[in-house]
Design an enzyme around this catalytic site. Structure first.
Site, mmCIF file in Angstrom:
data_model
loop_
_atom_site.group_PDB
_atom_site.id
_atom_site.type_symbol
_atom_site.label_atom_id
_atom_site.label_comp_id
_atom_site.label_asym_id
_atom_site.label_seq_id
_atom_site.Cartn_x
_atom_site.Cartn_y
_atom_site.Cartn_z
ATOM 1 N N ASN A 98 -3.365 0.508 6.232
ATOM 2 C CA ASN A 98 -2.131 0.861 6.938
ATOM 3 C C ASN A 98 -2.418 2.072 7.828
ATOM 4 O OD1 ASN A 98 0.424 1.595 7.745
ATOM 5 N ND2 ASN A 98 1.088 2.317 5.718
ATOM 6 N N LYS B 264 -0.511 3.405 10.013
ATOM 7 C CA LYS B 264 0.675 4.209 10.358
ATOM 8 C C LYS B 264 0.685 4.480 11.869
ATOM 9 C CE LYS B 264 0.494 5.879 5.690
ATOM 10 N NZ LYS B 264 0.835 6.886 4.704
ATOM 11 N N HIS C 260 8.315 0.594 3.466
ATOM 12 C CA HIS C 260 7.365 1.677 3.151
ATOM 13 C C HIS C 260 8.164 2.960 2.935
ATOM 14 C CE1 HIS C 260 4.294 4.738 3.652
ATOM 15 N NE2 HIS C 260 3.415 3.786 3.374
ATOM 16 N N GLU D 138 7.818 5.849 3.904
ATOM 17 C CA GLU D 138 8.053 6.662 5.111
ATOM 18 C C GLU D 138 9.214 6.099 5.927
ATOM 19 O OE1 GLU D 138 3.995 6.579 6.447
ATOM 20 O OE2 GLU D 138 3.447 7.875 4.764
ATOM 21 N N GLU E 4 3.772 2.015 -4.528
ATOM 22 C CA GLU E 4 3.252 3.233 -3.913
ATOM 23 C C GLU E 4 4.071 4.420 -4.396
ATOM 24 O OE1 GLU E 4 0.912 2.498 -0.101
ATOM 25 O OE2 GLU E 4 3.002 2.631 0.488
ATOM 26 N N GLY F 88 -0.645 10.173 0.744
ATOM 27 C CA GLY F 88 -1.138 11.200 1.657
ATOM 28 C C GLY F 88 -1.323 12.562 1.018
ATOM 29 N N SER G 50 -3.175 7.483 -1.784
ATOM 30 C CA SER G 50 -4.448 8.215 -1.864
ATOM 31 C C SER G 50 -5.611 7.375 -2.412
ATOM 32 C CB SER G 50 -4.279 9.512 -2.663
ATOM 33 O OG SER G 50 -3.373 10.375 -1.996
#
Ligand code: PGA
Length: 249
Positions: free
Chosen positions: A9, A11, A95, A97, A167, A173, A213
């Site tokens: 991904n 992003k 996701h 985010e 996730e 991250g 991660s």
């Protein structure tokens, strides 16, 4: 036996020239493997160019989002038929985010997942708890609600084509990966949830990815867990060397 799936991904990273260079490098060193599928999720702007580069390779394309309508007055949005036309096989949905920065709800996730399935794409429905929710012992209730509402009204035949990605938000991250055991506990919970609704056969076949991660050093131990079927890789998928190691876990 479930096939593994590893998705990179990207992003909001890489302009077209960078994306094409990376895709050539990765695709050149990766031949189809019987036990796994690999995909890249670039920004929308690079989908078309990558579909040409990845055609006839063992690497598929994944979009990072989709709208729930097929077409219409929805400025800035992209629909499932458009993504299919651009060469996508998968699409990420919900996701964390997008939940955080674009206010996506479980209901939005559900509408998008159903639109993806209708449009011939495999939705990768992302779920996961925040650190506050984990510390307040709400992990299972949060995931249960995300699954119940996010996968609502999807028929058994369609759910076979869906993918779930666990996730944990606190691991994305941050360099803090869930331990393989922590991740396995939730993956097992997700499979049991699917089993209660759709039965053993469908639950045994559904692909559940871990993301947060993931790197070349932890990919193998995560993949060794019984219910971890694949990886959704963010930061470590931006570098061809580390992504190559991960897809060859
Ligand atoms: P990360 O991101 O690997 O950089 O933690 C994963 C993701 O957000 O899909």
């Amino acid at each position: 036996m479930r096939r593994a799936l590893i998705i990179g991904n990207w992003k909001m990273h890489k302009v077209v020239a960078q994306a094409v260079g990376f895709a050539r490098e990765i695709a050149g060193g990766f031949s189809a493997m019987a036990d796994r599928d690999v995909a890249i999720a670039p920004p929308f702007t690079a989908l078309h160019a990558l579909s040409a580069v990845l055609k006839d390779t063992a690497i598929a394309l994944c979009a990072q989002d989709v709208h729930w309508e097929q077409e219409g007055a929805f400025t800035g949005e992209v629909s499932a038929p458009m993504l299919l036309d651009a060469g996508c096989r998968y699409v990420l949905i919900g996701h964390s985010e997008r939940r955080r920065w674009s206010g996506e709800s479980n209901e939005d996730v559900n509408r998008k997942a159903r639109a993806a399935l209708r449009g011939g794409l495999a939705p990768v429905v992302c779920v996961g708890e925040t650190l506050d929710e984990r510390e307040a012992d709400q992990t299972f209730s949060v995931i249960r609600r995300q699954l119940k509402e996010g996968l609502n009204n999807i028929l058994a035949d369609d759910i076979r084509r869906a993918i779930v990605a666990y996730e944990p938000v606190w691991a994305i991250g941050t360099g803090k990966t869930a331990t393989p055991e922590q991740a396995e506990e939730i993956h097992d919970f997700i499979r049991q949830f699917i089993e209660r609704i759709h039965g053993t056969e469908i639950a045994a076949g559904i692909c559940i990815l871990y993301g947060g991660s993931v790197n070349p050093d932890n990919a193998g131990s995560l993949m060794a867990q019984k219910d971890i079927d694949g990886l959704l890789v963010g930061g470590a998928s931006l570098d061809a060397g580390s992504f190559r190691k991960i897809i060859h876990f």
